[in-house]
Design a protein around this motif. Structure first.
Motif, PDB file in Angstrom:
ATOM      1  N   HIS A 236      -2.129  19.961  37.000  1.00 45.98           N
ATOM      2  CA  HIS A 236      -0.884  20.202  37.730  1.00 45.98           C
ATOM      3  C   HIS A 236       0.196  20.849  36.869  1.00 45.98           C
ATOM      4  CE1 HIS A 236      -0.433  16.328  35.741  1.00 45.98           C
ATOM      5  NE2 HIS A 236       0.871  16.403  35.893  1.00 45.98           N
TER       6      HIS A 236
ATOM      7  N   TYR B  12       8.908  16.521  39.180  1.00 48.44           N
ATOM      8  CA  TYR B  12       8.099  17.729  39.333  1.00 48.44           C
ATOM      9  C   TYR B  12       8.417  18.811  38.309  1.00 48.44           C
ATOM     10  CZ  TYR B  12       6.721  15.719  43.829  1.00 48.44           C
ATOM     11  OH  TYR B  12       6.222  14.898  44.816  1.00 48.44           O
TER      12      TYR B  12
ATOM     13  N   ALA C  55       1.115  19.867  47.275  1.00 50.13           N
ATOM     14  CA  ALA C  55       0.011  18.945  47.553  1.00 50.13           C
ATOM     15  C   ALA C  55       0.455  17.494  47.418  1.00 50.13           C
ATOM     16  CB  ALA C  55      -1.156  19.233  46.612  1.00 50.13           C
ATOM     17  N   ASP C  56       1.274  17.211  46.422  1.00 53.63           N
ATOM     18  CA  ASP C  56       1.753  15.840  46.246  1.00 53.63           C
ATOM     19  C   ASP C  56       2.694  15.452  47.378  1.00 53.63           C
ATOM     20  OD1 ASP C  56       1.780  13.493  44.383  1.00 53.63           O
ATOM     21  OD2 ASP C  56       3.933  13.898  44.441  1.00 53.63           O
TER      22      ASP C  56
ATOM     23  N   ASP D   2       2.606  16.670  50.383  1.00 51.67           N
ATOM     24  CA  ASP D   2       1.785  16.538  51.591  1.00 51.67           C
ATOM     25  C   ASP D   2       1.118  15.167  51.679  1.00 51.67           C
ATOM     26  OD1 ASP D   2       2.436  19.062  52.413  1.00 51.67           O
ATOM     27  OD2 ASP D   2       0.555  19.998  51.777  1.00 51.67           O
ATOM     28  N   SER D   3       0.877  14.545  50.544  1.00 54.49           N
ATOM     29  CA  SER D   3       0.192  13.253  50.535  1.00 54.49           C
ATOM     30  C   SER D   3       1.088  12.108  50.996  1.00 54.49           C
ATOM     31  CB  SER D   3      -0.342  12.948  49.127  1.00 54.49           C
ATOM     32  OG  SER D   3       0.726  12.666  48.229  1.00 54.49           O
ATOM     33  N   LYS D   4       2.392  12.364  51.126  1.00 53.52           N
ATOM     34  CA  LYS D   4       3.308  11.273  51.474  1.00 53.52           C
ATOM     35  C   LYS D   4       4.408  11.688  52.445  1.00 53.52           C
ATOM     36  CE  LYS D   4       5.478  12.136  46.952  1.00 53.52           C
ATOM     37  NZ  LYS D   4       5.714  11.579  45.612  1.00 53.52           N
ATOM     38  N   ARG D   5       4.200  12.770  53.174  1.00 53.26           N
ATOM     39  CA  ARG D   5       5.212  13.197  54.134  1.00 53.26           C
ATOM     40  C   ARG D   5       5.385  12.158  55.239  1.00 53.26           C
ATOM     41  NH1 ARG D   5       6.933  18.344  53.129  1.00 53.26           N
ATOM     42  NH2 ARG D   5       5.476  19.668  51.938  1.00 53.26           N
TER      43      ARG D   5
ATOM     44  N   ASP E 211       6.427  10.887  59.233  1.00 55.27           N
ATOM     45  CA  ASP E 211       5.814  11.195  60.524  1.00 55.27           C
ATOM     46  C   ASP E 211       6.735  11.931  61.491  1.00 55.27           C
ATOM     47  OD1 ASP E 211       3.255  10.001  60.014  1.00 55.27           O
ATOM     48  OD2 ASP E 211       4.217   8.043  60.178  1.00 55.27           O
TER      49      ASP E 211
ATOM     50  N   LYS F  88       7.641  16.087  58.139  1.00 53.65           N
ATOM     51  CA  LYS F  88       6.285  16.618  58.209  1.00 53.65           C
ATOM     52  C   LYS F  88       6.308  18.147  58.284  1.00 53.65           C
ATOM     53  CE  LYS F  88       3.027  14.255  59.155  1.00 53.65           C
ATOM     54  NZ  LYS F  88       2.094  13.437  58.351  1.00 53.65           N
TER      55      LYS F  88
END
Length: 232
Positions: A46, A64, A74-75, A77-80, A82, A109
């Motif tokens: 990364h 970051y 990507a990171d 996206d893993s915790k967005r 709802d 999202k």
């Protein structure tokens, strides 16, 4: 002897267009971000070697720093969360960039642009590179998409049938829709929404800025579903 007033209260020399003061001294400009990595470089896919070498001046949180762009997305996206955000764009609304920036801050999202595809990205402060943005040419297309995703369409505007945001139990899976500055939500969105919410105001103005309303509504969702705060 009395104390001097705070430095901010003292007159400051006028600055010229080239960044110097009347006395010819260059005004120091604060640096953004961090410089080149000091010491042995960290190991991991990364990490961005160019940023490690040259420094990272991007508008990202410290977590970051020096990360590759794709790794950050990507990171995220893993915790967005709802919830989604949508804003109508029939007259090139200048608030859209600010809404996108706030949606990134609250980790929505996706952001949906209804109407004109082009929008002013200046207010986004490059956060649109980290936030998924989807375009819908018509309200009908947007509503069909939301129904297919099982998302409740929640309008935010002042209508006779609007109910207070402050006492409404926002569904976890929803898309909060905002109209553009001035005309507000179109009748088509108002009709398609399962509920239209208004934000309580106490001053003389009839309405607030669309970007400000979006920030309040997003934070209401976060308070309800991230911090589990009950609705009054």
């Amino acid at each position: 002897m009395t104390d001097l007033p705070p430095a901010t209260a003292l007159p400051t020399p006028a600055e010229s267009p080239d960044g110097t003061t009347a006395e010819g001294e260059a005004e120091a400009k604060p640096e953004v971000g961090v410089g080149p990595w000091e010491g042995e470089w960290p190991v991991g896919e990364h990490w961005d070697p160019d940023l490690l070498r040259d420094g990272d001046r991007r508008n990202v949180v410290d977590q970051y720093r020096y990360w590759k762009h794709d790794a950050i997305v990507a990171d995220l996206d893993s915790k967005r969360h709802d919830f989604h955000i949508a804003i109508e764009n029939w007259q090139h609304d200048l608030n859209i960039g600010t809404v996108v920036r706030t949606a990134n801050a609250f980790l929505a999202k996706e952001v949906h642009i209804i109407g004109r595809r082009r929008w002013n990205r200046r207010g986004a402060m490059v956060t649109d590179r980290y936030q998924h943005v989807r375009h819908h040419p018509t309200v009908e297309d947007f509503v069909q998409w939301a129904e297919g995703e099982g998302l409740a369409v929640i309008g935010i505007d002042i209508f006779p049938d609007s109910v207070p945001l402050e006492t409404y139990d926002l569904p976890k899976n929803c898309v909060l829709v905002f109209g553009q500055e001035g005309p507000g939500l179109t009748p088509e969105v108002h009709e398609a929404a399962v509920a239209t919410l208004s934000i309580e105001q106490f001053g003389s103005t009839r309405s607030m800025n669309a970007a400000s309303a979006a920030a309040i509504a997003m934070h209401a969702w976060v308070r309800r579903h991230v911090f589990q705060q009950p609705v009054a």
